[in-house]
Write a protein that holds these residues in place. Structure first.
Motif, short mmCIF file in Angstrom:
data_model
loop_
_atom_site.label_atom_id
_atom_site.label_comp_id
_atom_site.label_asym_id
_atom_site.label_seq_id
_atom_site.Cartn_x
_atom_site.Cartn_y
_atom_site.Cartn_z
N ALA A 164 0.82 -1.21 0.00
CA ALA A 164 0.00 0.00 0.00
C ALA A 164 0.86 1.26 0.00
O ALA A 164 0.48 2.26 -0.58
N ALA A 165 2.03 1.21 0.65
CA ALA A 165 2.88 2.40 0.71
C ALA A 165 3.40 2.79 -0.66
O ALA A 165 3.70 3.96 -0.91
N ALA A 166 3.49 1.84 -1.57
CA ALA A 166 3.99 2.11 -2.92
C ALA A 166 2.89 2.54 -3.88
O ALA A 166 3.16 2.77 -5.05
N GLY A 167 1.67 2.67 -3.40
CA GLY A 167 0.60 3.14 -4.26
C GLY A 167 0.11 2.09 -5.23
O GLY A 167 0.31 0.89 -5.04
N ASP A 168 -0.55 2.54 -6.27
CA ASP A 168 -1.15 1.68 -7.28
C ASP A 168 -0.07 0.84 -7.98
O ASP A 168 0.81 1.40 -8.64
N LYS B 283 0.93 1.53 -11.62
CA LYS B 283 1.67 2.73 -11.99
C LYS B 283 3.17 2.54 -11.78
O LYS B 283 3.97 2.84 -12.65
N TYR C 239 4.99 4.25 -9.61
CA TYR C 239 5.66 5.47 -9.16
C TYR C 239 4.95 6.00 -7.93
O TYR C 239 3.74 5.89 -7.78
N TYR C 240 5.76 6.52 -7.00
CA TYR C 240 5.28 7.02 -5.73
C TYR C 240 6.39 7.83 -5.08
O TYR C 240 7.52 7.84 -5.57
N SER C 241 6.09 8.49 -3.97
CA SER C 241 7.12 9.26 -3.26
C SER C 241 6.86 9.20 -1.77
O SER C 241 5.76 8.86 -1.32
N GLN D 110 2.47 9.88 -15.60
CA GLN D 110 3.59 9.84 -14.68
C GLN D 110 4.33 11.18 -14.63
O GLN D 110 4.66 11.68 -13.55
N TRP E 69 2.23 13.71 -12.77
CA TRP E 69 2.29 13.41 -11.34
C TRP E 69 3.61 13.89 -10.76
O TRP E 69 3.65 14.49 -9.68
N ASP F 151 4.23 16.50 -7.78
CA ASP F 151 4.91 16.04 -6.58
C ASP F 151 6.11 16.93 -6.27
O ASP F 151 6.33 17.30 -5.11
#
Length: 177
Positions: free
Chosen positions: A1-5, A8, A10-12, A38, A41, A45
């Motif tokens: 869950a911390a890494a998002g979808d 995709k 990509y996350y931060s 991306q 986003w 971000d």
């Protein structure tokens, strides 16, 4: 869950004074060009996290497909880019989005030294300080490659907020607090 979808890739997240951004270099799957989901986003971000030391990372170390993402990172004052894929260790400083020298550019480490091929195996050790970073390549026994150093961040994080309660100050009997 911390890494998002997971579709995709990509996350931060923030780690102390640092903002870390994971990007997806499978550009054919998620898009990396200006205007892609991306890239849009990433720009949002970066705008939401100004004045932070900035580290981004993705898998592939090619310059072409990720040029627009690199340009966004460069414009935001990125400090570090970590990539892998190529089974080698490279330390390149002051790069622009095309891989050319730029005195205002970022440092890129290619760390593909844990794979099944290549002659140099080891890890990159990073120490992230409030406004700088240190690095050291740690090879397995018998590896003679050395790479160590320290650099300040491009953007110095603001000092912590003052949490000292205000004191009453009076001039001519009138309170200023």
């Amino acid at each position: 869950a911390a890494a998002g979808d997971p579709g995709k890739g990509y996350y931060s997240f923030d780690l102390g004074a640092w903002h870390l951004i994971a990007l997806n270099s499978n550009c054919g799957d998620v898009g990396c060009a200006t205007g892609s989901a991306q890239e849009e986003w990433l720009r949002a971000d970066l705008a939401a996290h100004p004045d932070r030391c900035l580290l981004a990372y993705w898998h592939h170390d090619t310059f072409g497909p990720t040029h627009d993402l690199r340009a966004d990172l460069l414009a935001a004052g990125a400090d570090l880019l970590l990539v892998g894929h190529t089974h080698a260790f490279r330390n390149r400083d002051n790069l622009d989005a095309s891989g050319n020298d730029d005195p205002n550019g970022y440092r890129q480490f290619t760390v593909g030294t844990g794979g099944k091929s290549g002659g140099t195996f080891g890890v990159l050790e990073l120490t992230l300080h409030t406004s700088s970073y240190d690095w050291r390549f740690v090879g397995i026994p018998g590896v003679s490659l050395t790479s160590t150093g320290s650099e300040p961040c491009h953007a110095v994080p603001p000092p912590p907020a003052d949490t000292t309660p205000p004191t009453d100050v009076a001039i001519d009997g009138r309170s200023l607090t």
